[in-house]
Design a protein around this motif. Structure first.
Motif, PDB file in Angstrom:
ATOM      1  N   LEU A 135      56.009  20.870  25.112  1.00 51.21           N
ATOM      2  CA  LEU A 135      55.633  19.535  24.652  1.00 51.21           C
ATOM      3  C   LEU A 135      54.237  19.535  24.032  1.00 51.21           C
ATOM      4  N   ASP A 136      53.321  20.294  24.615  1.00 54.06           N
ATOM      5  CA  ASP A 136      51.974  20.392  24.044  1.00 54.06           C
ATOM      6  C   ASP A 136      52.004  21.039  22.665  1.00 54.06           C
ATOM      7  N   LEU A 137      52.841  22.051  22.504  1.00 53.61           N
ATOM      8  CA  LEU A 137      52.970  22.701  21.199  1.00 53.61           C
ATOM      9  C   LEU A 137      53.529  21.730  20.157  1.00 53.61           C
ATOM     10  N   LEU A 138      54.510  20.927  20.561  1.00 55.65           N
ATOM     11  CA  LEU A 138      55.069  19.939  19.637  1.00 55.65           C
ATOM     12  C   LEU A 138      54.025  18.883  19.276  1.00 55.65           C
ATOM     13  N   ALA A 139      53.250  18.431  20.259  1.00 51.74           N
ATOM     14  CA  ALA A 139      52.212  17.441  19.991  1.00 51.74           C
ATOM     15  C   ALA A 139      51.165  18.001  19.025  1.00 51.74           C
ATOM     16  N   PRO A 146      43.800  12.544  18.334  1.00 47.48           N
ATOM     17  CA  PRO A 146      43.086  13.001  19.543  1.00 47.48           C
ATOM     18  C   PRO A 146      42.580  11.851  20.404  1.00 47.48           C
ATOM     19  N   ASP A 147      42.231  10.727  19.777  1.00 45.88           N
ATOM     20  CA  ASP A 147      41.742   9.574  20.544  1.00 45.88           C
ATOM     21  C   ASP A 147      42.861   8.876  21.302  1.00 45.88           C
ATOM     22  N   ARG A 148      44.114   9.238  20.987  1.00 40.96           N
ATOM     23  CA  ARG A 148      45.263   8.618  21.657  1.00 40.96           C
ATOM     24  C   ARG A 148      45.942   9.582  22.629  1.00 40.96           C
ATOM     25  N   GLY A 149      45.378  10.774  22.796  1.00 35.49           N
ATOM     26  CA  GLY A 149      45.982  11.740  23.712  1.00 35.49           C
ATOM     27  C   GLY A 149      46.130  13.123  23.142  1.00 35.49           C
ATOM     28  N   GLY A 150      46.126  13.221  21.807  1.00 39.78           N
ATOM     29  CA  GLY A 150      46.165  14.519  21.155  1.00 39.78           C
ATOM     30  C   GLY A 150      47.308  15.410  21.625  1.00 39.78           C
ATOM     31  N   ASN A 151      46.994  16.676  21.903  1.00 40.00           N
ATOM     32  CA  ASN A 151      48.024  17.657  22.264  1.00 40.00           C
ATOM     33  C   ASN A 151      48.659  17.390  23.621  1.00 40.00           C
ATOM     34  N   GLN A 152      48.052  16.531  24.434  1.00 40.85           N
ATOM     35  CA  GLN A 152      48.623  16.199  25.742  1.00 40.85           C
ATOM     36  C   GLN A 152      49.347  14.845  25.743  1.00 40.85           C
ATOM     37  N   TRP A 153      49.626  14.312  24.560  1.00 37.38           N
ATOM     38  CA  TRP A 153      50.254  12.986  24.495  1.00 37.38           C
ATOM     39  C   TRP A 153      51.587  12.969  25.236  1.00 37.38           C
ATOM     40  N   ARG A 157      52.591  12.192  29.981  1.00 41.31           N
ATOM     41  CA  ARG A 157      53.632  11.251  30.397  1.00 41.31           C
ATOM     42  C   ARG A 157      54.721  11.940  31.221  1.00 41.31           C
ATOM     43  N   HIS A 158      54.503  13.217  31.501  1.00 40.26           N
ATOM     44  CA  HIS A 158      55.435  14.014  32.318  1.00 40.26           C
ATOM     45  C   HIS A 158      54.728  14.545  33.558  1.00 40.26           C
ATOM     46  N   ASN A 159      53.998  13.681  34.222  1.00 39.74           N
ATOM     47  CA  ASN A 159      53.230  14.062  35.407  1.00 39.74           C
ATOM     48  C   ASN A 159      54.160  14.123  36.621  1.00 39.74           C
ATOM     49  N   LEU A 160      54.187  15.257  37.312  1.00 35.20           N
ATOM     50  CA  LEU A 160      55.071  15.414  38.469  1.00 35.20           C
ATOM     51  C   LEU A 160      54.716  14.495  39.629  1.00 35.20           C
ATOM     52  N   ASN A 161      53.519  13.899  39.605  1.00 31.79           N
ATOM     53  CA  ASN A 161      53.139  12.967  40.674  1.00 31.79           C
ATOM     54  C   ASN A 161      53.706  11.575  40.451  1.00 31.79           C
ATOM     55  N   GLN A 162      54.382  11.367  39.338  1.00 32.12           N
ATOM     56  CA  GLN A 162      55.042  10.102  39.060  1.00 32.12           C
ATOM     57  C   GLN A 162      56.553  10.298  39.144  1.00 32.12           C
ATOM     58  N   PRO A 287      56.838   4.427  19.459  1.00 34.11           N
ATOM     59  CA  PRO A 287      56.496   5.401  18.421  1.00 34.11           C
ATOM     60  C   PRO A 287      55.281   6.253  18.783  1.00 34.11           C
ATOM     61  N   VAL A 288      55.358   7.511  18.452  1.00 31.68           N
ATOM     62  CA  VAL A 288      54.274   8.451  18.721  1.00 31.68           C
ATOM     63  C   VAL A 288      53.177   8.263  17.666  1.00 31.68           C
ATOM     64  N   PRO A 289      51.904   8.218  18.075  1.00 31.04           N
ATOM     65  CA  PRO A 289      50.800   8.074  17.099  1.00 31.04           C
ATOM     66  C   PRO A 289      50.539   9.395  16.372  1.00 31.04           C
ATOM     67  N   SER A 290      51.466   9.756  15.510  1.00 29.35           N
ATOM     68  CA  SER A 290      51.442  11.058  14.837  1.00 29.35           C
ATOM     69  C   SER A 290      51.310  10.887  13.335  1.00 29.35           C
TER      70      SER A 290
END
Length: 329
Positions: A135-139, A146-153, A157-162, A287-290
């Motif tokens: 997912l990071d590679l796709l981002a 980058p101000d909206r999350g960049g490569n970790q966008w 949203r795939h946090n195992l704690n959620q 929509p993704v800010p891409s």
């Protein structure tokens, strides 16, 4: 028919060009192989051995853990209907939900799994980390602000704690004595989440993906490892939620499992292990800010079946599961 070895690229996700290679595959067929992961051959072999031992148990023992609407537990033969026009898939499955930070499952497990829960938990967690890498590679390739999350966008949203619909799934396709080469073992479908990992065994082929260009069904081989201690290349495919997020730029392709000629001729069972990666249930499929996606003229709806509401990941999954299992009835 095109050679499937040429159709599916093998991407080393540690290489400097991995982002572009993953993007190219994700925007064409939506399927590719990856190398460069942390999995070892022994780890994968152990997971397949646990799977085989479970499916060898008597039906009554397995059915004690029957799957419910939370999508966890045992799915018997013909229970799941991936292609809604069929009578169900002649396969069995066991779904593991999330594990906590100590490797404890959120569900009751058969003893064979309960005695090995840490092994299974570690495999699921490693699968999730691998999906986040993809997912990071796709981002990165999508040039997300980058101000909206960049490569970790995506991965944020795939946090195992959620809580999410992420599932580790053991699959068993019993050999069918009366089956011919047109026998479908898992109906044509697209996956429900964001990214799927699939571990296969050489000699147990059957996976096919439909080309969006020609409409042909392309067989996906089960590749051998590069050396004895490495994990064979893993199949990755883009799923629905990632396609919705990207306005269809990333392709969620139809795929199925059939009776491959060599498998059917030898009356072989087929085992596979899949990890279905989902974002947190309350994540909006907006929509993704891409920069790349914003250049697409026809964005299309976030959900083709619900044009006036952006669904959450949990709502989308619930709709697909209700149809596949007839839970809505």
């Amino acid at each position: 028919m095109p050679n499937s070895d040429q159709v599916l690229p093998i991407v080393d996700i540690t290489s400097s060009s991995a982002a572009q290679q993953v993007y190219d595959a994700a925007t064409t067929l939506g399927f590719f192989f990856i190398n460069g992961t942390d999995f070892t051959a022994d780890e994968v072999d152990n997971i397949f051995a646990l799977s085989k031992s479970f499916f060898a148990l008597p039906y009554e023992e397995k059915q004690k853990f029957a799957i419910q609407s939370h999508n966890r537990g045992y799915s018997r033969m013909n229970k799941e209907k991936l292609d809604l026009s069929t009578n169900g898939d002649p396969k069995e499955a066991f779904n593991f939900g999330q594990f906590d930070n100590d490797g404890k499952p959120i569900q009751s497990l058969p003893s064979i799994f309960a005695h090995n829960e840490l092994t299974i938990a570690k495999h699921a967690q490693k699968c999730h980390a691998t999906c986040n890498k993809v997912l990071d590679l796709l981002a990165e390739a999508l040039q997300i602000d980058p101000d909206r999350g960049g490569n970790q966008w995506f991965s944020s949203r795939h946090n195992l704690n959620q809580y999410s619909g992420s599932i580790l799934r053991f699959l068993y396709y019993p050999a069918q004595d009366d089956a011919d080469l047109n026998h479908v073992r898992a109906g044509a479908h697209t996956d429900y989440g964001s990214v799927t990992l699939l571990f296969q065994r050489p000699g147990q082929e059957g996976l096919e993906v439909r080309s969006p260009v020609t409409g042909e069904w392309l067989p996906i081989p089960a590749l051998q490892a590069r050396h004895d201690k490495s994990c064979p290349p893993i199949v990755v495919n883009i799923a629905d939620q990632l396609s919705f997020w990207s306005a269809g730029v990333l392709k969620s392709a139809l795929h199925r499992v059939k009776s491959a000629e060599t498998v059917q001729a030898r009356r072989r069972d087929r085992y596979s292990v899949a990890y279905f990666c989902h974002p947190a249930d309350d994540t909006l499929l907006e929509p993704v800010p891409s920069l790349v996606i914003s250049s697409v003229q026809d964005r299309g709806p976030a959900d083709p079946g619900n044009q006036y509401k952006v669904l959450t990941a949990g709502e989308h999954l619930a709709k697909r599961l209700a149809a596949a299992y007839d839970w809505e009835k």
